[in-house]
Design a protein around this motif. Sequence first.
Motif, PDB file in Angstrom:
ATOM      1  N   ARG A 614      18.122  16.501 -44.015  1.00 16.78           N
ATOM      2  CA  ARG A 614      17.350  17.561 -43.355  1.00 16.78           C
ATOM      3  C   ARG A 614      17.281  17.220 -41.870  1.00 16.78           C
ATOM      4  NH1 ARG A 614      11.925  18.571 -41.968  1.00 16.78           N
ATOM      5  NH2 ARG A 614      11.151  20.659 -42.473  1.00 16.78           N
ATOM      6  N   THR A 632      20.058  21.884 -43.441  1.00 19.51           N
ATOM      7  CA  THR A 632      20.134  20.997 -44.611  1.00 19.51           C
ATOM      8  C   THR A 632      21.591  20.778 -45.026  1.00 19.51           C
ATOM      9  OG1 THR A 632      19.958  22.832 -46.170  1.00 19.51           O
ATOM     10  CG2 THR A 632      17.897  21.794 -45.453  1.00 19.51           C
ATOM     11  N   GLU A 645      17.026  25.625 -44.373  1.00 23.25           N
ATOM     12  CA  GLU A 645      15.932  25.527 -45.329  1.00 23.25           C
ATOM     13  C   GLU A 645      15.119  26.820 -45.334  1.00 23.25           C
ATOM     14  OE1 GLU A 645      11.968  22.971 -45.307  1.00 23.25           O
ATOM     15  OE2 GLU A 645      13.744  21.731 -45.708  1.00 23.25           O
TER      16      GLU A 645
END
Length: 698
Positions: A614, A632, A645
């Motif tokens: 992330r 991500t 995300e």
Amino acid sequence: MPRPNPNHPLGPRLARLRERSAARTAALRAWAAEARRRHSTPEARRSQKRGLAIFGGVIGGLVLVMALFLLLFDWNMLRGPIGAFASARTGREVILAGDLEAKPWSLKPTATVNGLSIGDPEWAGDGKTVEIERLTIQMEILPLFRGRTILSRLEATRPVVRLRRDAEGRATWDFSKDDGRPSEPLDLPAIRRFIIEDGRIEMRDEQRGIQFAGQVSAREIRGGDGGFRLAGDGDLNGETFRLRVEGGPLINIDPGEPYPFDADIRAGATHVTAKGALPEPFDLGRFGLDLTAEGPDLSDLYGLTGLALPNTPPYRLSGRLVREGQIYRLDGLGGRLGDSDLAGDIRVDVSNERPFLSADLRSEMLDFDDLATVFGGAPSTAQGETVSERQLAVAQQLRAQQRIFPDSTLQVERIRAMDAELTYRAAAIEAPHLPLRGARVHLTLKDGVLDADEVVFSLPQGTFAGQIKLDARNDTPVTELDMRLSGARLEQLLPVADGGIAPLSGDLVGRVKLRGAGASVHRTMADADGELLLVVPRGEIREAFAELIGINVTRGLGLLLADDQTRTPVRCAVAHFRASDGVLRSNQIVFDTEPVIGHGEAEIDLGRERLDLRLDGQAKEPRLVRLMAPVTVSGPMLSPKVGVEAGGAIAQGGVAIALAAIAAPLAALLPFVDPGLGEDAACGALIAEAQRRGAPAN
């Protein structure tokens, strides 16, 4: 004799001695004349003949008595003494259970033993190593006067040989003293007729994991040019075994001339052929032959050679094999392993408890995917690649499970069974997705510990080099890896489509240091502890990608759609992971560019082979249109997916907060790769800026 001087003090005495000598000489002459007169008469000559006849009769009688004694002698009376003598010499129980026959009155005396057996050593129990129903030996007498031993005939009827080696390395066929040194090579005399009828061999080697049972025969070939053939057929670890050895006619053998022979061995899919000669028949401790071997995997030769050779793709190799006592040499080795060429020289010393292999090998072109087999994996299975059926099955399984690390079990007992030192060099490497140029490796294997103290892969710029150590002294081996990436360039490592331009360029350094226990690569990685650090101390990135780190939708996507190649500096990028129980967790991920500073977190599960990353971006300047959502990367390591995300939009924060959170520990991390990186102009500037904004220095 001169007359003595009468005036000399000894003169009278010398005169008397002279007179006595003359008298004795005259007497002897008179006796000889009388003897000749008496023996010249007919009666005297008849008397002489009678004396000679009596003397000859006595001698002839003695010879006749001796011959009758030998002919009528019960040779079985010698079975016990011969067995006791042989038992004392071999340290085994030697029994002559059947009749002992002998024909000594010949220039080729013959002896036959019926019911011969040689027992196992004490540690192996009460079994029999050798049992022979009938053994006949015939020797030539006249060559012995020239210092040569020749057997006219050696014939064994229904021999049974049972061989066993236990897990400790003790072998029933080893008749050497108990000093840890192997017995000397077999040195047989020249044999002009060698016959084995209905022979059988059984072998159980617990150290090598070998089971063999088969039949063996030997005899002269009739018809054509004649010659000699030794044949064996059986089952080796569940696979068909076949041996054929053919040589010239034994009847013409000369101990002083080389004896030529050909050999053909098939063990499962492994095929070995040889053409050579014994310089002194039949001294098996010295020979030279041209050897060719081919098969699906070099490690399969362990059963035939006792050498722990690595797993390989299908191979075909040839060279000159020479034996000199306890030393074997394979000179001029050449051929192919998979799609890689291989050449060099190998030497094996078997004079100690464990064989010692030394090798100097090289390749002009190494196909990089062939290396996967060394670790239990499989080479590429694409069209035109060389791969065995077993390796094809491994590749299909790994693809189905979306895995990289193979789970083939390392056979540690093989590694413990030998010592070695090897040097390998590859002048060039074919690796379509990696910028590898060459390689060199030096490793040693001693007492179950394999130490690759020099592992170097050269890149167009820089190297990936370090050490790998495998400790196989225990049932579960332990692997330690410490590799450094130095002087590399990002644009040479990142895959780029044909004609494309790398989105990221710059210097790249790194280090990976891991330690794990496991009998396969997969199990070792799933147990790994250690750390990984990658650093880009300076570089450039396409401005569009830099903007997208901060998800500036309008500007970033606009630049990409316009195919804008404008580049912006990368001041410093760092990714640091700590590994525990096979899971790499990010300790620090920093990506500092002129418009954006990015930071993130990641977890790489080496056991499950999954990746979760992330990455957040913080713009250094206000943006009118901006979506603050993390980027991500997740999924199997072999094929992760990139996304944004969902529902991850966050409020825009200050750059100072980001710098304080991510830049402070860099001064402590960078020396793990290179002590000078902390002072680098780019990464050093990031650290200095963090300090100016109130972040601690370490």
